[in-house]
Design a protein around this motif. Structure first.
Motif, PDB file in Angstrom:
ATOM      1  N   SER A  53     -22.934 -35.141 -32.291  1.00  0.00           N
ATOM      2  CA  SER A  53     -22.339 -33.698 -32.225  1.00  0.00           C
ATOM      3  C   SER A  53     -21.848 -33.215 -33.542  1.00  0.00           C
ATOM      4  CB  SER A  53     -21.141 -33.989 -31.343  1.00  0.00           C
ATOM      5  OG  SER A  53     -20.184 -34.699 -31.743  1.00  0.00           O
ATOM      6  N   ASN A  54     -21.093 -32.261 -33.576  1.00  0.00           N
ATOM      7  CA  ASN A  54     -20.515 -31.625 -34.950  1.00  0.00           C
ATOM      8  C   ASN A  54     -21.520 -31.544 -36.056  1.00  0.00           C
ATOM      9  OD1 ASN A  54     -18.457 -33.626 -33.353  1.00  0.00           O
ATOM     10  ND2 ASN A  54     -17.415 -31.852 -33.932  1.00  0.00           N
ATOM     11  N   TYR A 119     -17.599 -37.665 -40.334  1.00  0.00           N
ATOM     12  CA  TYR A 119     -17.838 -36.388 -39.991  1.00  0.00           C
ATOM     13  C   TYR A 119     -18.561 -35.979 -41.618  1.00  0.00           C
ATOM     14  CZ  TYR A 119     -15.359 -35.739 -35.827  1.00  0.00           C
ATOM     15  OH  TYR A 119     -14.753 -35.740 -34.612  1.00  0.00           O
ATOM     16  N   PRO A 174     -11.332 -34.340 -40.295  1.00  0.00           N
ATOM     17  CA  PRO A 174     -12.378 -33.450 -40.255  1.00  0.00           C
ATOM     18  C   PRO A 174     -12.243 -31.925 -39.702  1.00  0.00           C
ATOM     19  CG  PRO A 174     -12.116 -35.028 -38.552  1.00  0.00           C
ATOM     20  CD  PRO A 174     -11.158 -35.575 -39.365  1.00  0.00           C
ATOM     21  N   ASN A 175     -10.947 -31.675 -39.297  1.00  0.00           N
ATOM     22  CA  ASN A 175     -10.878 -30.382 -39.158  1.00  0.00           C
ATOM     23  C   ASN A 175     -10.347 -29.583 -40.219  1.00  0.00           C
ATOM     24  OD1 ASN A 175     -11.007 -30.475 -36.066  1.00  0.00           O
ATOM     25  ND2 ASN A 175      -9.174 -31.718 -36.217  1.00  0.00           N
ATOM     26  N   GLN A 484     -20.097 -22.588 -37.007  1.00  0.00           N
ATOM     27  CA  GLN A 484     -19.500 -23.563 -38.124  1.00  0.00           C
ATOM     28  C   GLN A 484     -20.192 -23.037 -39.380  1.00  0.00           C
ATOM     29  OE1 GLN A 484     -16.807 -25.330 -37.751  1.00  0.00           O
ATOM     30  NE2 GLN A 484     -17.025 -26.561 -35.955  1.00  0.00           N
ATOM     31  N   HIS A 500     -20.973 -27.248 -32.854  1.00  0.00           N
ATOM     32  CA  HIS A 500     -20.649 -28.780 -32.267  1.00  0.00           C
ATOM     33  C   HIS A 500     -21.819 -29.331 -31.653  1.00  0.00           C
ATOM     34  CE1 HIS A 500     -16.563 -27.591 -33.207  1.00  0.00           C
ATOM     35  NE2 HIS A 500     -16.286 -27.119 -31.946  1.00  0.00           N
TER      36      HIS A 500
HETATM   37  C1  LIG Z   1     -16.617 -31.801 -32.706  1.00  0.00           C
HETATM   38  O1  LIG Z   1     -17.181 -31.501 -31.572  1.00  0.00           O
HETATM   39  C2  LIG Z   1     -16.283 -31.502 -30.468  1.00  0.00           C
HETATM   40  C3  LIG Z   1     -17.085 -30.973 -29.384  1.00  0.00           C
HETATM   41  O2  LIG Z   1     -18.124 -31.613 -29.070  1.00  0.00           O
HETATM   42  C4  LIG Z   1     -15.082 -30.442 -30.687  1.00  0.00           C
HETATM   43  O3  LIG Z   1     -14.284 -30.393 -29.487  1.00  0.00           O
HETATM   44  C5  LIG Z   1     -14.423 -30.625 -32.007  1.00  0.00           C
HETATM   45  O4  LIG Z   1     -13.463 -29.921 -32.313  1.00  0.00           O
HETATM   46  C6  LIG Z   1     -15.358 -31.021 -33.249  1.00  0.00           C
HETATM   47  N1  LIG Z   1     -14.672 -31.520 -34.323  1.00  0.00           N
HETATM   48  C7  LIG Z   1     -14.640 -30.972 -35.337  1.00  0.00           C
HETATM   49  C8  LIG Z   1     -13.926 -31.404 -36.674  1.00  0.00           C
HETATM   50  O5  LIG Z   1     -15.435 -29.998 -35.711  1.00  0.00           O
END
Ligand SMILES: *[C@@H]1O[C@H](CO)[C@@H](O)[C@H](O)[C@H]1NC(C)=O
Length: 551
Positions: A53-54, A119, A174-175, A484, A500
């Motif tokens: 993911s991500n 990430y 990661p955010n 993203q 994601h």
């Molecule tokens: C990573 O993906 C999940 C959903 O699969 C999402 O809820 C989360 O916010 C994402 N995190 C980042 C850092 O993008």
């Protein structure tokens, strides 16, 4: 004089307050064509790997045939033609944070499933054989090199993976937003660089010339970095100027002391040749300056103050002065459910005017800001080394006089703001990302904007008569997934978007959506033209034609 400018600030602050009390009128801007997620109409191809993911980082190889993707604990090399087909093949590189790091991360109170992963945040071309990548590595960032021929992590002679500390290059969390670019094999980054998410810096991290912003001087205030750009300003410069690296971010506006937590958007820049000072500002930028970016509604001045993304369009590589900065903004003061956004365009000329203009000065005791009206030392503080400095035997930032560098410590914010032209007000979408393609149409040149929304949509918009019209909407990801990242392959006529759950590839245009001559013309899509029987993609942008030139 200082007082006069402060009361002017107060006045504009009051105007702002009045504005916020007024209700806003929404202008509906519907696209002509809207394609939902499950539609067959549009050639949306999706790539998603099992259990990954991500998807965030996107990079296209020089020949345009390979798309590199950075996700959570994994990187991919995709064939732009084949990997997006059902069952298509691809190369995968798993890079997970090691168990020790993961354990320490959860000891420190972070969520093991969510935070304590790797990430991928940075994926950039370093040289002809290697890419540079950095990941959050369970809240303890690392960087590594990828051998492009084998698509594996580079190793040392003993066979272990070559890892470098990623602190100061990649955020821990990661955010957090960050930005990075490579110029002449050197990495420039804008990020926060600590576990707590403070200590922001703009740096050139690799030896032999590590240089950064001075944190004790508060040159940055809780910034959220969104983009960076390299502008080769030395090219044909009559004053012998240097190339510059620009950074775009929003941050707390210290100069607006009347409102706590007022966010402002900024452009900052440093000179490529900056090596820091000799005694003062050692290993710190001697050329760091920043200015405010303004994007507001023309009729009442309502401010869109939070920068979300910037796309740097350089339509003529021979003339950097024609560079345009397309910015996507939201507002800190949007109430209720109205989550609108605005698009503003900044010219290089206006950005330069701000950096060549008056400075603001901070009084370190009172933390108040004034317009500096006293004479400025020479060479001009914050300017790159130019011919006039060289005439004074100053050939490098290491030779700059202390008084110039000391001046800069309290004069890093420009007095003038960079004004913009508002291109689009969008009350119905929160734009997160923008990519721009200058397209020579049949009659004139158009800038086509691709916009990614916070709820998984793509908008395609065209500049016509100095306004922007949305001509198409595509739902490319499920509602809860923000776009993203966007990457435009202008030669291949393809647009990539990541979120994601995966990466999508869409052609820049699908002219067959317009069945009749009338539709074709009314669509105002500069990629399409009526050839007498069908609405056709202008041959210039046919992906097949373009990719054959790569061979
Ligand atoms: C990573 O993906 C999940 C959903 O699969 C999402 O809820 C989360 O916010 C994402 N995190 C980042 C850092 O993008």
């Amino acid at each position: 004089m200082g007082r006069a400018s402060r009361s002017a600030d107060l006045l504009s602050a009051l105007q702002l307050l009045l504005l916020l009390l007024r209700t806003t009128t929404a202008r509906a801007l519907g696209p002509r064509i809207s394609v939902p997620l499950d539609s067959e109409e549009r050639l949306i191809r999706k790539f998603e790997a099992e259990n990954i993911s991500n998807y965030t980082a996107l990079l296209l190889s020089q020949d345009g045939k390979t798309l590199y993707v950075g996700a959570r604990e994994a990187l991919f090399a995709l064939n732009s033609n084949l990997s997006f087909l059902p069952g298509g093949e691809y190369q995968e590189l798993l890079w997970s944070a090691d168990p020790d790091r993961k354990q320490q991360c959860s000891f420190k109170g972070k969520d093991p499933k969510r935070d304590c992963q790797n990430y991928i945040k940075i994926l950039l071309p370093l040289n002809s054989s290697h890419l540079l990548t950095c990941g959050t590595a369970a809240f303890s960032p690392l960087c590594a090199y990828i051998n492009t021929a084998s698509f594996t992590l580079a190793r040392d002679e003993a066979g272990s993976v070559l890892l470098e500390d990623g602190k100061g290059r990649c955020p821990f969390d990661p955010n957090f937003k960050s930005t990075a670019l490579v110029v002449d094999g050197e990495l420039y980054t804008g990020t926060v660089s600590s576990f707590q998410g403070n200590d922001p810096a703009i740096s050139r991290s690799q030896s032999p010339r590590p240089t950064k912003t001075e944190s004790s001087l508060n040159w940055l205030q809780d910034p959220a970095f969104v983009a960076s750009a390299y502008v080769p300003e030395s090219l044909g410069s009559p004053i012998g100027d240097d190339d510059k690296i620009y950074f775009f971010f929003s941050e707390t506006g210290q100069e607006f002391e009347f409102f706590e937590n007022t966010i402002v958007s900024r452009v900052a820049r440093v000179c490529k040749g900056d090596e820091g000072g000799e005694r003062v500002l050692q290993q710190r930028w001697t050329s760091f300056l920043k200015a405010q970016l303004l994007c507001s509604r023309p009729d009442d001045g309502f401010p869109f103050n939070v920068l979300q993304d910037v796309f740097t369009l350089n339509p003529n590589p021979q003339d950097w002065r024609k560079t345009l900065f397309y910015g996507v903004f939201t507002s800190q003061w949007h109430r209720g459910t109205t989550e609108g956004s605005a698009i503003c365009v900044f010219t290089m000329n206006d950005v330069q005017k701000a950096f060549d203009g008056l400075y603001k000065k901070v009084n370190r005791e009172t933390q108040q800001w004034y317009t500096e009206t006293h004479p400025v030392p020479t060479p001009r503080p914050g300017a790159c080394i130019t011919n006039s400095a060289r005439e004074r035997k100053i050939n490098s930032s290491l030779q700059l006089p202390d008084r110039v560098l000391n001046f800069l410590k309290d004069h890093f914010l420009m007095d003038g703001q960079v004004r913009s032209r508002l291109l689009l007000l969008q009350p119905q979408a929160r734009y997160q990302r923008v990519a721009v393609h200058r397209v020579p149409g049949l009659h004139s040149t158009y800038d086509v904007l691709f916009l990614g929304t916070g709820d998984g949509r793509l908008h395609k918009a065209v500049t016509l008569d100095s306004r922007v019209h949305i001509i198409e909407e595509l739902q490319v990801f499920p509602q809860g997934q923000p776009v993203q990242n966007l990457l435009l392959d202008s030669h291949g006529g393809l647009l990539y978007a990541s979120s994601h759950s995966g990466v999508v590839q869409v052609p820049v245009a699908n002219c067959s959506l317009y069945p009749t001559c009338g539709d074709c013309l009314l669509a105002r899509d500069p990629y399409c033209a009526w050839n007498g029987s069908t609405c056709k993609l202008l041959s210039l942008y046919q992906p097949d034609l373009a990719s054959s030139t790569h061979m």
